[in-house]
Design an enzyme around this catalytic site. Sequence first.
Site, PDB file in Angstrom:
ATOM      1  N   GLU A  24       0.704  -1.293   0.046  1.00 46.84           N
ATOM      2  CA  GLU A  24      -0.018   0.126   0.004  1.00 46.84           C
ATOM      3  C   GLU A  24       0.853   1.168  -0.002  1.00 46.84           C
ATOM      4  OE1 GLU A  24      -3.005   2.092   3.165  1.00 46.84           O
ATOM      5  OE2 GLU A  24      -2.893   0.185   3.154  1.00 46.84           O
ATOM      6  N   GLU A  30      -2.459  11.540   3.765  1.00 50.82           N
ATOM      7  CA  GLU A  30      -3.520  11.275   4.559  1.00 50.82           C
ATOM      8  C   GLU A  30      -3.513  12.508   5.664  1.00 50.82           C
ATOM      9  OE1 GLU A  30      -4.502   7.108   5.976  1.00 50.82           O
ATOM     10  OE2 GLU A  30      -2.317   6.762   5.588  1.00 50.82           O
TER      11      GLU A  30
END
Length: 571
Positions: free
Chosen positions: A448, A453
Amino acid sequence: MQFQTPSITARIMCGGLLALAISLPANAGTTFTGNYYLVNLHSNKALDVDGVSRAAGANVHQWAYGNGGNQQWEMVSAGSDTYFLKNRHSGLYLDVAWGAAHDGANIQQAAYNGSNAQKFRIVEIESGVYRLENVASGKVLDVAAWNQDNGANVHQWTWGNHNNQKWKIIPVGAATTLSGAVRIDSVHSGKSLDVVNVSATPGANVQQWAYGAGANQQWNLINTGNGYYKIQSRHSGHMLDVANASTANNANLQQWNDNGNDAQLFSFISVGNNEYQIRNKHSGKVVNVADWAAYDGGNIQQYQYQGEARQKWRLAAVSGGPGGGGGGTCTAAPVWADEFNYSGLPDASKWSFEVQRPGWVNDEWQNYTGQRLENARVGNGVLTIEARRDWFGGHEISSARLKTHGKGDWLNGRIEVRAKLPRGRGTWPAIWMMPSDSEYGGWPNSGEIDIMENVGHDPWNIHGSIHSNGRNHMLGNNFTVTTTNNTVQDQFHVYSVDWNQDRIQYMMNGRVFGTYTNPKQGWSTWPFDKRFHLILNVAIGGMWGGQQGVDMGIFPAKMEVDWVRVYRSCN
Protein backbone atom coordinates in the site's frame (compact mmCIF):
# COMPACT_ATOMS: atom_id res chain seq x y z
CA MET A 1 -5.35 4.18 4.48
CA GLN A 2 -6.22 0.53 4.97
CA PHE A 3 -6.09 -0.51 8.66
CA GLN A 4 -3.88 2.50 9.33
CA THR A 5 -2.60 3.79 12.66
CA PRO A 6 -0.08 6.60 12.85
CA SER A 7 3.59 5.98 13.55
CA ILE A 8 5.62 9.04 12.70
CA THR A 9 9.27 8.45 11.86
CA ALA A 10 10.14 11.84 10.39
CA ARG A 11 8.82 15.38 10.72
CA ILE A 12 9.97 18.12 8.38
CA MET A 13 8.55 21.65 8.54
CA CYS A 14 7.80 23.11 5.12
CA GLY A 15 5.20 24.89 3.00
CA GLY A 16 3.20 27.64 4.64
CA LEU A 17 5.08 27.52 7.96
CA LEU A 18 8.43 28.24 6.33
CA ALA A 19 6.97 31.47 5.00
CA LEU A 20 6.82 32.76 8.57
CA ALA A 21 10.59 33.10 8.54
CA ILE A 22 10.59 35.29 5.45
CA SER A 23 10.32 39.06 5.68
CA LEU A 24 8.68 39.47 2.28
CA PRO A 25 4.88 39.62 2.05
CA ALA A 26 3.26 36.20 1.81
CA ASN A 27 1.55 37.01 -1.49
CA ALA A 28 2.91 40.00 -3.35
CA GLY A 29 0.30 40.95 -5.96
CA THR A 30 0.22 40.07 -9.62
CA THR A 31 1.23 42.47 -12.35
CA PHE A 32 -0.85 41.59 -15.40
CA THR A 33 1.07 42.06 -18.65
CA GLY A 34 -0.07 40.87 -22.06
CA ASN A 35 -3.05 38.72 -22.97
CA TYR A 36 -5.21 36.56 -20.70
CA TYR A 37 -8.40 34.59 -20.74
CA LEU A 38 -10.80 34.72 -17.81
CA VAL A 39 -12.56 31.53 -16.70
CA ASN A 40 -15.51 31.66 -14.31
CA LEU A 41 -15.01 29.51 -11.24
CA HIS A 42 -18.66 28.39 -11.16
CA SER A 43 -19.24 27.50 -14.81
CA ASN A 44 -15.68 26.91 -16.06
CA LYS A 45 -16.60 29.05 -19.08
CA ALA A 46 -14.56 31.94 -20.47
CA LEU A 47 -15.45 35.61 -20.80
CA ASP A 48 -16.41 35.95 -24.49
CA VAL A 49 -17.65 38.60 -26.95
CA ASP A 50 -20.91 37.36 -28.46
CA GLY A 51 -20.76 36.31 -32.10
CA VAL A 52 -17.05 37.17 -32.45
CA SER A 53 -18.33 40.70 -33.00
CA ARG A 54 -16.16 43.73 -33.63
CA ALA A 55 -19.05 46.13 -33.05
CA ALA A 56 -19.19 48.61 -30.20
CA GLY A 57 -22.01 47.61 -27.86
CA ALA A 58 -21.66 43.89 -28.59
CA ASN A 59 -22.67 41.80 -25.60
CA VAL A 60 -20.19 40.01 -23.36
CA HIS A 61 -21.21 36.56 -22.11
CA GLN A 62 -19.55 33.24 -21.23
CA TRP A 63 -18.56 30.39 -23.56
CA ALA A 64 -16.35 27.30 -23.42
CA TYR A 65 -12.79 28.45 -24.09
CA GLY A 66 -11.72 27.80 -27.66
CA ASN A 67 -8.58 29.93 -27.98
CA GLY A 68 -10.42 32.58 -29.97
CA GLY A 69 -9.31 36.20 -29.95
CA ASN A 70 -12.79 37.22 -28.80
CA GLN A 71 -12.06 35.32 -25.57
CA GLN A 72 -8.66 36.90 -25.02
CA TRP A 73 -8.11 40.19 -23.22
CA GLU A 74 -5.07 42.44 -23.12
CA MET A 75 -4.53 43.89 -19.65
CA VAL A 76 -3.72 47.59 -19.96
CA SER A 77 -2.64 49.18 -16.70
CA ALA A 78 -4.80 52.02 -15.43
CA GLY A 79 -2.69 52.38 -12.28
CA SER A 80 -3.05 51.15 -8.68
CA ASP A 81 -4.07 47.52 -9.45
CA THR A 82 -6.70 48.69 -11.95
CA TYR A 83 -6.82 47.71 -15.61
CA PHE A 84 -8.57 48.30 -18.88
CA LEU A 85 -9.42 44.98 -20.58
CA LYS A 86 -8.95 45.28 -24.34
CA ASN A 87 -10.44 42.53 -26.46
CA ARG A 88 -7.77 40.98 -28.64
CA HIS A 89 -10.16 40.36 -31.57
CA SER A 90 -12.08 43.63 -31.74
CA GLY A 91 -9.69 46.08 -30.12
CA LEU A 92 -12.61 47.35 -28.02
CA TYR A 93 -12.76 47.55 -24.22
CA LEU A 94 -14.75 45.80 -21.53
CA ASP A 95 -17.38 48.28 -20.41
CA VAL A 96 -20.38 48.65 -18.08
CA ALA A 97 -23.22 49.74 -20.40
CA TRP A 98 -24.12 53.43 -19.95
CA GLY A 99 -21.79 53.60 -16.96
CA ALA A 100 -24.65 52.24 -14.85
CA ALA A 101 -24.22 51.67 -11.11
CA HIS A 102 -27.08 49.25 -10.42
CA ASP A 103 -27.05 45.47 -9.94
CA GLY A 104 -27.70 43.69 -13.22
CA ALA A 105 -26.25 46.38 -15.50
CA ASN A 106 -24.98 44.74 -18.67
CA ILE A 107 -21.36 44.17 -19.60
CA GLN A 108 -20.44 44.93 -23.21
CA GLN A 109 -17.49 45.99 -25.33
CA ALA A 110 -17.11 49.62 -26.33
CA ALA A 111 -14.66 52.05 -27.88
CA TYR A 112 -12.06 53.34 -25.44
CA ASN A 113 -13.19 56.40 -23.51
CA GLY A 114 -10.93 56.25 -20.46
CA SER A 115 -13.84 56.38 -18.03
CA ASN A 116 -14.08 54.55 -14.72
CA ALA A 117 -16.82 52.41 -16.28
CA GLN A 118 -14.04 50.78 -18.31
CA LYS A 119 -11.62 50.38 -15.40
CA PHE A 120 -11.60 47.22 -13.30
CA ARG A 121 -9.85 46.63 -10.01
CA ILE A 122 -8.50 43.07 -9.90
CA VAL A 123 -8.51 41.62 -6.39
CA GLU A 124 -7.03 38.19 -5.59
CA ILE A 125 -9.46 36.16 -3.43
CA GLU A 126 -7.31 33.06 -3.14
CA SER A 127 -4.31 31.82 -5.04
CA GLY A 128 -5.05 32.37 -8.75
CA VAL A 129 -8.72 33.34 -8.22
CA TYR A 130 -9.91 36.95 -8.56
CA ARG A 131 -12.86 39.30 -8.52
CA LEU A 132 -13.08 42.07 -11.13
CA GLU A 133 -14.56 45.16 -9.52
CA ASN A 134 -15.68 48.06 -11.70
CA VAL A 135 -14.14 51.31 -10.47
CA ALA A 136 -17.22 53.41 -11.28
CA SER A 137 -19.91 51.20 -9.74
CA GLY A 138 -18.04 49.11 -7.20
CA LYS A 139 -19.89 46.06 -8.60
CA VAL A 140 -18.17 42.90 -9.83
CA LEU A 141 -18.37 40.79 -12.97
CA ASP A 142 -21.06 38.16 -12.35
CA VAL A 143 -22.55 35.32 -14.41
CA ALA A 144 -26.28 35.97 -14.37
CA ALA A 145 -28.51 33.53 -12.47
CA TRP A 146 -25.60 31.18 -11.71
CA ASN A 147 -25.97 29.86 -15.27
CA GLN A 148 -23.43 27.27 -16.47
CA ASP A 149 -24.48 27.26 -20.13
CA ASN A 150 -22.65 28.62 -23.15
CA GLY A 151 -24.04 32.06 -23.92
CA ALA A 152 -25.12 32.86 -20.36
CA ASN A 153 -25.00 36.61 -19.80
CA VAL A 154 -22.35 38.43 -17.81
CA HIS A 155 -23.48 41.52 -15.93
CA GLN A 156 -22.38 43.38 -12.79
CA TRP A 157 -23.61 42.69 -9.27
CA THR A 158 -22.83 43.53 -5.67
CA TRP A 159 -19.98 41.36 -4.39
CA GLY A 160 -21.34 38.37 -2.48
CA ASN A 161 -18.27 36.09 -2.44
CA HIS A 162 -20.01 33.63 -4.78
CA ASN A 163 -18.25 31.38 -7.29
CA ASN A 164 -20.16 32.94 -10.21
CA GLN A 165 -18.32 36.18 -9.30
CA LYS A 166 -14.86 34.60 -9.14
CA TRP A 167 -12.53 34.27 -12.12
CA LYS A 168 -9.33 32.43 -12.93
CA ILE A 169 -7.05 34.68 -15.01
CA ILE A 170 -4.78 32.54 -17.19
CA PRO A 171 -2.03 33.84 -19.51
CA VAL A 172 -2.75 33.13 -23.17
CA GLY A 173 -0.25 30.61 -24.51
CA ALA A 174 0.89 29.50 -21.05
CA ALA A 175 1.83 25.85 -20.70
CA THR A 176 -0.42 24.09 -18.18
CA THR A 177 0.88 20.49 -18.05
CA LEU A 178 4.65 20.79 -17.58
CA SER A 179 6.21 18.71 -14.85
CA GLY A 180 9.36 16.91 -13.84
CA ALA A 181 13.03 17.89 -13.86
CA VAL A 182 14.40 20.04 -16.70
CA ARG A 183 17.36 22.10 -17.81
CA ILE A 184 16.47 25.62 -18.98
CA ASP A 185 18.65 26.83 -21.87
CA SER A 186 18.92 30.33 -23.33
CA VAL A 187 18.05 30.55 -27.03
CA HIS A 188 20.58 33.39 -27.29
CA SER A 189 23.64 31.86 -25.63
CA GLY A 190 22.88 28.15 -25.44
CA LYS A 191 23.88 28.30 -21.75
CA SER A 192 21.76 26.86 -18.95
CA LEU A 193 20.24 28.50 -15.87
CA ASP A 194 22.72 27.79 -13.08
CA VAL A 195 23.02 28.53 -9.34
CA VAL A 196 26.41 30.16 -8.80
CA ASN A 197 29.11 28.04 -7.13
CA VAL A 198 26.70 25.13 -6.62
CA SER A 199 25.44 27.11 -3.62
CA ALA A 200 22.70 25.90 -1.29
CA THR A 201 22.39 29.32 0.39
CA PRO A 202 19.20 31.40 0.09
CA GLY A 203 20.01 34.51 -1.94
CA ALA A 204 22.65 32.81 -4.10
CA ASN A 205 22.73 34.36 -7.55
CA VAL A 206 21.36 32.72 -10.69
CA GLN A 207 23.59 32.92 -13.76
CA GLN A 208 24.09 31.07 -17.05
CA TRP A 209 26.72 28.39 -17.60
CA ALA A 210 27.50 25.66 -20.13
CA TYR A 211 25.45 22.63 -19.15
CA GLY A 212 27.44 20.09 -17.17
CA ALA A 213 24.61 17.95 -15.77
CA GLY A 214 25.00 19.37 -12.27
CA ALA A 215 21.96 19.44 -10.00
CA ASN A 216 22.46 23.23 -9.68
CA GLN A 217 21.59 23.41 -13.40
CA GLN A 218 18.48 21.25 -13.07
CA TRP A 219 15.09 22.54 -12.02
CA ASN A 220 11.88 20.88 -10.84
CA LEU A 221 8.76 22.38 -12.43
CA ILE A 222 6.04 22.51 -9.78
CA ASN A 223 2.64 23.16 -11.34
CA THR A 224 0.57 25.44 -9.08
CA GLY A 225 -2.37 25.74 -11.50
CA ASN A 226 -3.76 28.44 -13.82
CA GLY A 227 -0.62 28.48 -15.94
CA TYR A 228 1.91 29.18 -13.16
CA TYR A 229 4.87 27.20 -11.83
CA LYS A 230 7.43 27.26 -9.09
CA ILE A 231 10.92 26.56 -10.44
CA GLN A 232 12.90 24.64 -7.81
CA SER A 233 16.64 24.00 -7.83
CA ARG A 234 17.25 20.26 -7.61
CA HIS A 235 20.51 20.94 -5.78
CA SER A 236 19.34 23.28 -3.02
CA GLY A 237 15.57 22.79 -2.94
CA HIS A 238 15.17 26.60 -3.12
CA MET A 239 12.93 28.41 -5.59
CA LEU A 240 13.81 30.71 -8.47
CA ASP A 241 12.98 34.15 -7.06
CA VAL A 242 13.03 37.83 -8.04
CA ALA A 243 15.20 39.53 -5.42
CA ASN A 244 13.21 41.65 -2.96
CA ALA A 245 10.03 40.93 -4.94
CA SER A 246 11.05 43.78 -7.23
CA THR A 247 8.95 44.83 -10.22
CA ALA A 248 11.82 46.79 -11.81
CA ASN A 249 13.67 46.06 -15.02
CA ASN A 250 17.13 44.59 -14.31
CA ALA A 251 16.12 43.21 -10.91
CA ASN A 252 18.28 40.20 -10.13
CA LEU A 253 17.17 36.57 -10.08
CA GLN A 254 18.31 34.41 -7.18
CA GLN A 255 17.28 31.29 -5.29
CA TRP A 256 15.29 31.64 -2.08
CA ASN A 257 13.29 29.62 0.41
CA ASP A 258 9.77 28.73 -0.73
CA ASN A 259 7.77 31.60 0.78
CA GLY A 260 4.49 31.55 -1.15
CA ASN A 261 5.31 34.88 -2.81
CA ASP A 262 4.10 35.62 -6.34
CA ALA A 263 7.69 36.66 -7.07
CA GLN A 264 8.40 32.89 -7.09
CA LEU A 265 5.68 32.06 -9.64
CA PHE A 266 6.39 31.96 -13.37
CA SER A 267 4.42 31.20 -16.52
CA PHE A 268 5.97 29.48 -19.54
CA ILE A 269 4.40 31.27 -22.50
CA SER A 270 4.97 29.70 -25.90
CA VAL A 271 6.68 31.89 -28.49
CA GLY A 272 6.88 29.11 -31.11
CA ASN A 273 9.60 26.63 -32.07
CA ASN A 274 9.28 24.91 -28.67
CA GLU A 275 10.58 28.09 -27.04
CA TYR A 276 9.14 30.05 -24.11
CA GLN A 277 9.25 33.40 -22.47
CA ILE A 278 9.35 32.79 -18.71
CA ARG A 279 7.23 35.53 -17.13
CA ASN A 280 7.14 36.35 -13.43
CA LYS A 281 3.63 36.60 -11.98
CA HIS A 282 4.42 39.42 -9.57
CA SER A 283 6.40 41.75 -11.82
CA GLY A 284 5.12 40.87 -15.28
CA LYS A 285 8.78 40.87 -16.41
CA VAL A 286 10.54 37.93 -18.07
CA VAL A 287 13.72 35.99 -17.37
CA ASN A 288 16.46 37.75 -19.34
CA VAL A 289 20.21 37.31 -19.98
CA ALA A 290 21.75 40.61 -18.83
CA ASP A 291 23.76 42.62 -21.38
CA TRP A 292 23.33 39.99 -24.10
CA ALA A 293 26.08 37.95 -22.41
CA ALA A 294 27.13 34.81 -24.25
CA TYR A 295 29.77 33.69 -21.77
CA ASP A 296 29.75 31.42 -18.73
CA GLY A 297 28.75 33.40 -15.66
CA GLY A 298 26.52 35.87 -17.51
CA ASN A 299 23.98 37.30 -15.06
CA ILE A 300 20.26 36.53 -15.15
CA GLN A 301 17.80 39.34 -14.47
CA GLN A 302 14.21 40.21 -15.28
CA TYR A 303 13.21 42.67 -17.98
CA GLN A 304 10.13 43.78 -19.87
CA TYR A 305 9.47 41.34 -22.71
CA GLN A 306 10.68 42.63 -26.09
CA GLY A 307 10.71 39.40 -28.08
CA GLU A 308 14.51 39.14 -28.01
CA ALA A 309 16.46 35.88 -28.17
CA ARG A 310 17.99 36.55 -24.74
CA GLN A 311 14.42 36.41 -23.35
CA LYS A 312 13.57 33.07 -24.92
CA TRP A 313 14.28 29.67 -23.38
CA ARG A 314 14.16 25.98 -24.28
CA LEU A 315 13.33 23.16 -21.87
CA ALA A 316 14.95 19.75 -21.96
CA ALA A 317 13.95 16.91 -19.62
CA VAL A 318 16.70 15.50 -17.40
CA SER A 319 16.85 12.12 -15.72
CA GLY A 320 15.64 12.03 -12.16
CA GLY A 321 12.74 13.35 -10.13
CA PRO A 322 12.63 16.20 -7.63
CA GLY A 323 15.52 16.21 -5.21
CA GLY A 324 17.62 13.85 -7.31
CA GLY A 325 18.22 10.25 -6.43
CA GLY A 326 17.69 8.71 -9.85
CA GLY A 327 14.55 7.61 -11.64
CA GLY A 328 11.75 10.14 -11.82
CA THR A 329 9.91 11.81 -14.63
CA CYS A 330 11.28 11.66 -18.17
CA THR A 331 8.57 13.55 -20.00
CA ALA A 332 6.64 16.76 -19.54
CA ALA A 333 3.38 15.16 -20.74
CA PRO A 334 1.22 13.06 -18.39
CA VAL A 335 0.42 9.50 -19.45
CA TRP A 336 -2.90 9.63 -17.57
CA ALA A 337 -4.78 12.66 -16.27
CA ASP A 338 -8.14 14.05 -15.27
CA GLU A 339 -8.31 17.86 -15.33
CA PHE A 340 -12.02 17.83 -14.32
CA ASN A 341 -12.97 20.29 -17.05
CA TYR A 342 -16.51 18.94 -17.33
CA SER A 343 -19.66 18.70 -15.22
CA GLY A 344 -21.57 15.83 -13.64
CA LEU A 345 -20.41 12.51 -12.28
CA PRO A 346 -16.70 11.63 -12.43
CA ASP A 347 -15.61 10.34 -15.85
CA ALA A 348 -16.63 6.66 -15.88
CA SER A 349 -13.78 5.83 -18.25
CA LYS A 350 -11.33 6.82 -15.50
CA TRP A 351 -13.09 6.33 -12.16
CA SER A 352 -15.19 3.68 -10.42
CA PHE A 353 -17.16 4.05 -7.19
CA GLU A 354 -16.38 1.67 -4.33
CA VAL A 355 -19.73 1.06 -2.60
CA GLN A 356 -19.40 -0.11 1.02
CA ARG A 357 -21.39 0.06 4.25
CA PRO A 358 -20.23 1.75 7.48
CA GLY A 359 -17.64 -0.22 9.46
CA TRP A 360 -16.21 -1.90 6.37
CA VAL A 361 -12.63 -0.90 7.34
CA ASN A 362 -11.07 0.85 10.32
CA ASP A 363 -14.42 1.18 12.14
CA GLU A 364 -15.23 4.15 9.91
CA TRP A 365 -18.68 5.73 10.11
CA GLN A 366 -19.44 6.59 6.50
CA ASN A 367 -21.58 4.79 3.94
CA TYR A 368 -19.70 4.86 0.61
CA THR A 369 -22.28 5.46 -2.12
CA GLY A 370 -22.23 4.88 -5.86
CA GLN A 371 -22.77 7.40 -8.67
CA ARG A 372 -24.42 9.92 -6.38
CA LEU A 373 -23.80 13.58 -7.20
CA GLU A 374 -24.28 14.61 -3.59
CA ASN A 375 -21.14 12.65 -2.66
CA ALA A 376 -18.97 12.91 -5.79
CA ARG A 377 -19.41 15.45 -8.56
CA VAL A 378 -17.41 17.47 -11.06
CA GLY A 379 -18.09 21.16 -11.68
CA ASN A 380 -16.36 24.52 -11.69
CA GLY A 381 -13.15 22.75 -12.74
CA VAL A 382 -12.86 20.55 -9.65
CA LEU A 383 -13.88 17.14 -8.37
CA THR A 384 -15.70 17.41 -5.04
CA ILE A 385 -15.87 14.40 -2.72
CA GLU A 386 -18.35 15.30 0.00
CA ALA A 387 -19.22 13.60 3.27
CA ARG A 388 -22.78 14.43 4.35
CA ARG A 389 -24.95 13.78 7.38
CA ASP A 390 -28.07 12.96 5.37
CA TRP A 391 -29.16 9.47 6.51
CA PHE A 392 -28.98 8.22 2.91
CA GLY A 393 -29.88 4.55 2.56
CA GLY A 394 -30.63 4.32 6.27
CA HIS A 395 -27.10 5.33 7.33
CA GLU A 396 -26.37 8.61 9.09
CA ILE A 397 -23.28 9.67 7.08
CA SER A 398 -22.65 9.25 3.35
CA SER A 399 -19.44 9.81 1.40
CA ALA A 400 -17.59 8.56 -1.70
CA ARG A 401 -14.51 6.53 -2.48
CA LEU A 402 -13.24 6.66 -6.08
CA LYS A 403 -10.64 4.38 -7.65
CA THR A 404 -8.91 4.02 -11.02
CA HIS A 405 -8.60 0.20 -10.82
CA GLY A 406 -8.78 -1.27 -14.33
CA LYS A 407 -8.85 2.25 -15.80
CA GLY A 408 -5.55 3.60 -14.52
CA ASP A 409 -2.98 1.10 -13.25
CA TRP A 410 0.72 1.90 -13.15
CA LEU A 411 4.07 0.37 -12.32
CA ASN A 412 6.41 3.23 -11.34
CA GLY A 413 5.87 6.88 -12.16
CA ARG A 414 5.08 10.20 -10.60
CA ILE A 415 1.52 10.54 -9.33
CA GLU A 416 0.35 14.09 -8.56
CA VAL A 417 -2.96 15.28 -7.08
CA ARG A 418 -3.75 18.95 -6.46
CA ALA A 419 -6.31 19.12 -3.67
CA LYS A 420 -7.84 21.17 -0.87
CA LEU A 421 -8.71 19.16 2.24
CA PRO A 422 -11.84 19.14 4.43
CA ARG A 423 -11.74 20.61 7.89
CA GLY A 424 -13.27 19.41 11.14
CA ARG A 425 -12.67 16.91 13.91
CA GLY A 426 -13.47 13.43 12.63
CA THR A 427 -12.49 13.88 8.97
CA TRP A 428 -9.98 11.49 7.42
CA PRO A 429 -9.30 12.34 3.74
CA ALA A 430 -6.84 10.21 1.81
CA ILE A 431 -5.03 10.06 -1.54
CA TRP A 432 -3.47 6.63 -1.81
CA MET A 433 -2.69 3.56 -3.92
CA MET A 434 -3.44 -0.13 -3.68
CA PRO A 435 -2.16 -3.10 -5.72
CA SER A 436 -4.15 -3.82 -8.85
CA ASP A 437 -3.44 -7.54 -8.93
CA SER A 438 -2.45 -8.51 -5.34
CA GLU A 439 0.10 -11.00 -6.64
CA TYR A 440 1.70 -11.41 -3.22
CA GLY A 441 -1.60 -12.00 -1.42
CA GLY A 442 -4.00 -9.97 0.68
CA TRP A 443 -3.23 -6.85 2.69
CA PRO A 444 -0.55 -5.99 3.68
CA ASN A 445 1.41 -8.55 1.63
CA SER A 446 0.91 -6.88 -1.76
CA GLY A 447 1.61 -3.42 -0.37
CA GLU A 448 0.00 0.00 0.00
CA ILE A 449 1.28 3.50 -0.86
CA ASP A 450 -0.38 6.35 1.04
CA ILE A 451 0.40 9.57 -0.84
CA MET A 452 -1.50 11.84 1.57
CA GLU A 453 -3.45 11.26 4.77
CA ASN A 454 -4.77 13.91 7.11
CA VAL A 455 -7.01 13.73 10.18
CA GLY A 456 -9.21 16.58 11.33
CA HIS A 457 -8.13 16.45 14.97
CA ASP A 458 -4.51 17.09 13.82
CA PRO A 459 -5.32 19.33 10.87
CA TRP A 460 -1.97 20.71 9.74
CA ASN A 461 0.04 17.49 9.55
CA ILE A 462 0.25 15.64 6.23
CA HIS A 463 1.37 12.01 6.38
CA GLY A 464 2.77 9.68 3.72
CA SER A 465 3.23 5.96 4.37
CA ILE A 466 3.96 2.57 2.92
CA HIS A 467 2.73 -0.80 4.22
CA SER A 468 4.02 -4.23 3.33
CA ASN A 469 4.34 -7.71 4.83
CA GLY A 470 7.59 -6.76 6.54
CA ARG A 471 6.75 -3.08 7.31
CA ASN A 472 3.34 -2.43 8.92
CA HIS A 473 1.77 -1.12 12.12
CA MET A 474 1.00 -4.62 13.38
CA LEU A 475 4.75 -5.20 13.58
CA GLY A 476 5.29 -1.70 14.97
CA ASN A 477 7.62 -0.72 12.13
CA ASN A 478 5.45 0.82 9.43
CA PHE A 479 7.12 3.62 7.46
CA THR A 480 5.48 7.05 7.83
CA VAL A 481 6.81 10.53 7.07
CA THR A 482 5.12 13.81 7.95
CA THR A 483 5.23 17.42 6.81
CA THR A 484 3.35 20.38 8.23
CA ASN A 485 1.43 23.18 6.51
CA ASN A 486 -1.24 25.37 8.10
CA THR A 487 -3.14 26.13 4.88
CA VAL A 488 -4.12 22.65 3.69
CA GLN A 489 -7.82 23.23 4.47
CA ASP A 490 -7.83 26.70 2.89
CA GLN A 491 -5.69 26.34 -0.23
CA PHE A 492 -4.91 23.80 -2.93
CA HIS A 493 -1.59 21.97 -2.63
CA VAL A 494 0.05 19.31 -4.80
CA TYR A 495 0.50 15.91 -3.10
CA SER A 496 2.66 13.44 -4.97
CA VAL A 497 4.96 10.46 -4.95
CA ASP A 498 7.80 9.74 -7.34
CA TRP A 499 8.16 5.97 -7.52
CA ASN A 500 10.77 3.82 -9.21
CA GLN A 501 12.36 0.50 -8.35
CA ASP A 502 14.94 2.07 -6.03
CA ARG A 503 12.77 4.32 -3.88
CA ILE A 504 9.44 6.08 -3.29
CA GLN A 505 9.77 9.83 -2.65
CA TYR A 506 7.00 11.76 -0.88
CA MET A 507 6.44 15.35 -1.96
CA MET A 508 4.21 18.29 -1.15
CA ASN A 509 4.26 21.13 -3.69
CA GLY A 510 7.27 19.45 -5.29
CA ARG A 511 9.40 19.46 -2.15
CA VAL A 512 10.59 16.03 -0.99
CA PHE A 513 9.79 15.42 2.68
CA GLY A 514 10.55 11.71 2.93
CA THR A 515 11.92 8.74 1.01
CA TYR A 516 11.35 5.02 1.40
CA THR A 517 14.33 3.21 -0.10
CA ASN A 518 14.09 -0.32 -1.51
CA PRO A 519 15.93 -2.48 1.07
CA LYS A 520 16.57 -5.15 -1.62
CA GLN A 521 15.18 -7.88 0.64
CA GLY A 522 12.47 -9.23 -1.64
CA TRP A 523 8.70 -8.82 -1.85
CA SER A 524 8.19 -8.72 1.95
CA THR A 525 9.59 -5.19 2.18
CA TRP A 526 9.28 -4.21 -1.49
CA PRO A 527 6.03 -5.42 -3.09
CA PHE A 528 6.16 -2.26 -5.20
CA ASP A 529 7.32 -4.04 -8.36
CA LYS A 530 3.73 -4.65 -9.43
CA ARG A 531 0.93 -2.43 -10.72
CA PHE A 532 -0.97 -0.08 -8.39
CA HIS A 533 -4.05 2.11 -8.84
CA LEU A 534 -5.16 5.38 -7.26
CA ILE A 535 -7.89 5.90 -4.63
CA LEU A 536 -9.47 9.17 -3.46
CA ASN A 537 -11.83 9.22 -0.49
CA VAL A 538 -13.14 11.13 2.51
CA ALA A 539 -13.64 8.90 5.53
CA ILE A 540 -15.30 9.93 8.79
CA GLY A 541 -14.34 8.64 12.24
CA GLY A 542 -12.60 5.31 12.54
CA MET A 543 -9.56 4.11 14.42
CA TRP A 544 -7.48 7.17 13.48
CA GLY A 545 -9.88 9.82 12.21
CA GLY A 546 -12.18 9.29 15.19
CA GLN A 547 -9.56 9.13 17.94
CA GLN A 548 -10.90 12.38 19.42
CA GLY A 549 -14.51 11.86 18.36
CA VAL A 550 -16.48 13.37 15.49
CA ASP A 551 -17.85 16.91 15.52
CA MET A 552 -21.32 16.48 14.04
CA GLY A 553 -21.36 20.14 13.03
CA ILE A 554 -18.69 19.76 10.33
CA PHE A 555 -20.98 18.54 7.56
CA PRO A 556 -20.88 18.80 4.64
CA ALA A 557 -17.12 18.04 4.69
CA LYS A 558 -15.49 18.36 1.26
CA MET A 559 -12.23 17.41 -0.39
CA GLU A 560 -11.81 19.34 -3.64
CA VAL A 561 -9.45 18.01 -6.31
CA ASP A 562 -8.26 20.38 -9.03
CA TRP A 563 -6.52 17.74 -11.11
CA VAL A 564 -4.85 14.33 -11.11
CA ARG A 565 -1.78 13.70 -13.30
CA VAL A 566 0.40 10.63 -13.74
CA TYR A 567 3.80 10.80 -15.42
CA ARG A 568 5.96 7.91 -16.56
CA SER A 569 9.14 7.01 -14.74
CA CYS A 570 12.63 6.86 -16.25
CA ASN A 571 13.05 3.32 -14.85
